[in-house]
Design a protein around this motif. Structure first.
Motif, PDB file in Angstrom:
ATOM      1  N   LEU A   1       1.002  -1.033   0.087  1.00 46.92           N
ATOM      2  CA  LEU A   1      -0.032   0.108   0.057  1.00 46.92           C
ATOM      3  C   LEU A   1       0.786   1.380  -0.140  1.00 46.92           C
ATOM      4  CD1 LEU A   1      -2.957  -0.738   2.724  1.00 46.92           C
ATOM      5  CD2 LEU A   1      -2.663  -1.435   0.104  1.00 46.92           C
ATOM      6  N   GLU A   2       1.946   1.208   0.753  1.00 50.78           N
ATOM      7  CA  GLU A   2       2.963   2.407   0.997  1.00 50.78           C
ATOM      8  C   GLU A   2       3.455   2.539  -0.610  1.00 50.78           C
ATOM      9  OE1 GLU A   2       5.541   1.594   4.161  1.00 50.78           O
ATOM     10  OE2 GLU A   2       3.891   2.089   5.450  1.00 50.78           O
ATOM     11  N   LYS A   3       3.779   1.678  -1.533  1.00 54.24           N
ATOM     12  CA  LYS A   3       4.215   1.896  -2.799  1.00 54.24           C
ATOM     13  C   LYS A   3       3.125   2.228  -3.560  1.00 54.24           C
ATOM     14  CE  LYS A   3       7.877  -1.544  -2.214  1.00 54.24           C
ATOM     15  NZ  LYS A   3       8.320  -2.800  -2.662  1.00 54.24           N
ATOM     16  N   GLY A   4       1.669   2.418  -3.303  1.00 54.87           N
ATOM     17  CA  GLY A   4       0.789   2.710  -4.152  1.00 54.87           C
ATOM     18  C   GLY A   4      -0.061   1.558  -4.786  1.00 54.87           C
ATOM     19  N   GLN A   5       0.367   0.025  -4.184  1.00 60.66           N
ATOM     20  CA  GLN A   5      -0.421  -1.142  -4.744  1.00 60.66           C
ATOM     21  C   GLN A   5      -1.207  -1.463  -3.996  1.00 60.66           C
ATOM     22  OE1 GLN A   5       2.796  -3.837  -5.522  1.00 60.66           O
ATOM     23  NE2 GLN A   5       4.200  -2.099  -6.260  1.00 60.66           N
ATOM     24  N   GLU A   6      -1.948  -2.258  -4.461  1.00 60.97           N
ATOM     25  CA  GLU A   6      -3.157  -3.042  -3.775  1.00 60.97           C
ATOM     26  C   GLU A   6      -2.625  -4.335  -3.173  1.00 60.97           C
ATOM     27  OE1 GLU A   6      -6.298  -3.153  -6.906  1.00 60.97           O
ATOM     28  OE2 GLU A   6      -7.225  -1.889  -5.732  1.00 60.97           O
ATOM     29  N   PRO A   7      -3.239  -4.805  -2.043  1.00 59.74           N
ATOM     30  CA  PRO A   7      -2.775  -6.164  -1.564  1.00 59.74           C
ATOM     31  C   PRO A   7      -2.777  -7.358  -2.478  1.00 59.74           C
ATOM     32  CG  PRO A   7      -4.463  -5.181  -0.180  1.00 59.74           C
ATOM     33  CD  PRO A   7      -4.526  -4.231  -1.460  1.00 59.74           C
TER      34      PRO A   7
END
Ligand code: SF4
Ligand code: SF4
Length: 288
Positions: A174-180
């Motif tokens: 999430l911190e990298k802008g991705q989803e789980p």
């Protein structure tokens, strides 16, 4: 559920922990094909180390007979037979032609009122400002009170590191802008992830307005009277009667008899769970 009740839970900072963001997930069970890709991608990413052999931070079990086959009837998860995770499970309930079963994928619920958190004597469990429930691995001393306290059986003890471990909603991604991972890799594309406290997020819109979701299929209505309105299926929480206010929501399966749906997803935000409260002695899942 009523907009008033939704606002009470998600229209303001969490009264217990103060978080103004509550990440959550919505899973449409009508689309899950039980492929276990979610569990495997999670396992590959987070639980492929020593002591994590039997950990499934995300699990998928066929209902109503979804339990892993157990060697010699043992209740110890270490003795369960994980080699064929759907073996004996895909057995429908009911009498032909009214047969039913469904697949139930489950990560940690990252509850608004998590039962695991107050159970920890070393205060290693905390809720982040994004509403994610984490275990501080440096502080955890492996007492396993949290394992016993979680009514969803979603905390696992690592006998090698002697720490309790659980799903983190993939916060490093999430911190990298991705989803789980389970959302990204879901074959059926059944999962929607987002902030429940943002009234404009897709997830909160879909939960609050069921007309955006799935309509139940009724051959009497669908085939013979197209002008009749079919009530859409409301999103529900799994076992909301545990009182932990889960942040994982489900569109219940439409082929399952309503009385059975109530056993899994009953009450929801329908008003019974009016105030966040701690469940002193949670009923374990084994009664389903
Ligand atoms: S599902 Fe269990 S482990 Fe996850 S936050 Fe809720 S009580 Fe804690
Ligand atoms: S990857 Fe998606 S479709 Fe496959 S079991 Fe998991 S939730 Fe169901």
């Amino acid at each position: 559920m009523s907009e008033k009740l939704w606002q009470k839970y998600y229209g303001q900072p969490n009264p217990l922990y103060g978080n103004r963001v509550q990440f959550g997930m919505l899973l449409d069970l009508n689309k899950c094909i039980g492929c276990h890709t979610c569990s495997m991608s999670c396992k590959q990413t987070w639980t492929n180390g020593p002591g994590q052999e039997n950990m499934f931070w995300n699990s998928v079990a066929t209902q109503p007979y979804g339990k892993y086959p157990r060697k010699n009837g043992s209740k110890n998860p270490a003795d369960w037979d994980y080699r064929f995770s759907n073996l004996y499970q895909d057995t429908p309930k009911g009498k032909f032609p009214k047969l039913w079963q469904f697949y139930l994928p489950r990560p940690c619920n990252h509850c608004s009122n998590p039962a695991c958190l107050p159970a920890c004597p070393t205060r290693s469990i905390y809720k982040t400002e994004d509403g994610i429930v984490l275990i501080d691995q440096d502080k955890c001393e492996g007492f396993q009170y949290c394992v016993k306290a979680c009514p969803y059986d979603k905390i696992y003890y690592n006998a090698v590191t002697k720490k309790s471990q659980k799903c983190m909603f993939c916060f490093p991604l999430l911190e990298k802008g991705q989803e789980p991972q389970c959302v990204k890799t879901c074959v059926g594309k059944i999962r929607i992830f987002g902030n429940l406290m943002d009234p404009e997020s897709t997830i909160s819109k879909m939960i609050r307005d069921p007309s955006l979701g799935v309509k139940p299929y009724d051959p009497e209505v669908n085939l013979k009277a197209t002008h009749r309105v079919i009530n859409p299926i409301q999103s529900r929480q799994y076992r909301p009667d545990f009182g932990t206010i889960p942040s994982v929501w489900y569109v219940p399966p439409k082929n399952v008899p309503p009385a059975e749906v109530e056993k899994y997803f009953g009450l929801a935000m329908g008003g019974l769970i009016d105030e966040p409260h701690h469940v002193e002695a949670p009923v374990k899942m084994k009664d389903i």
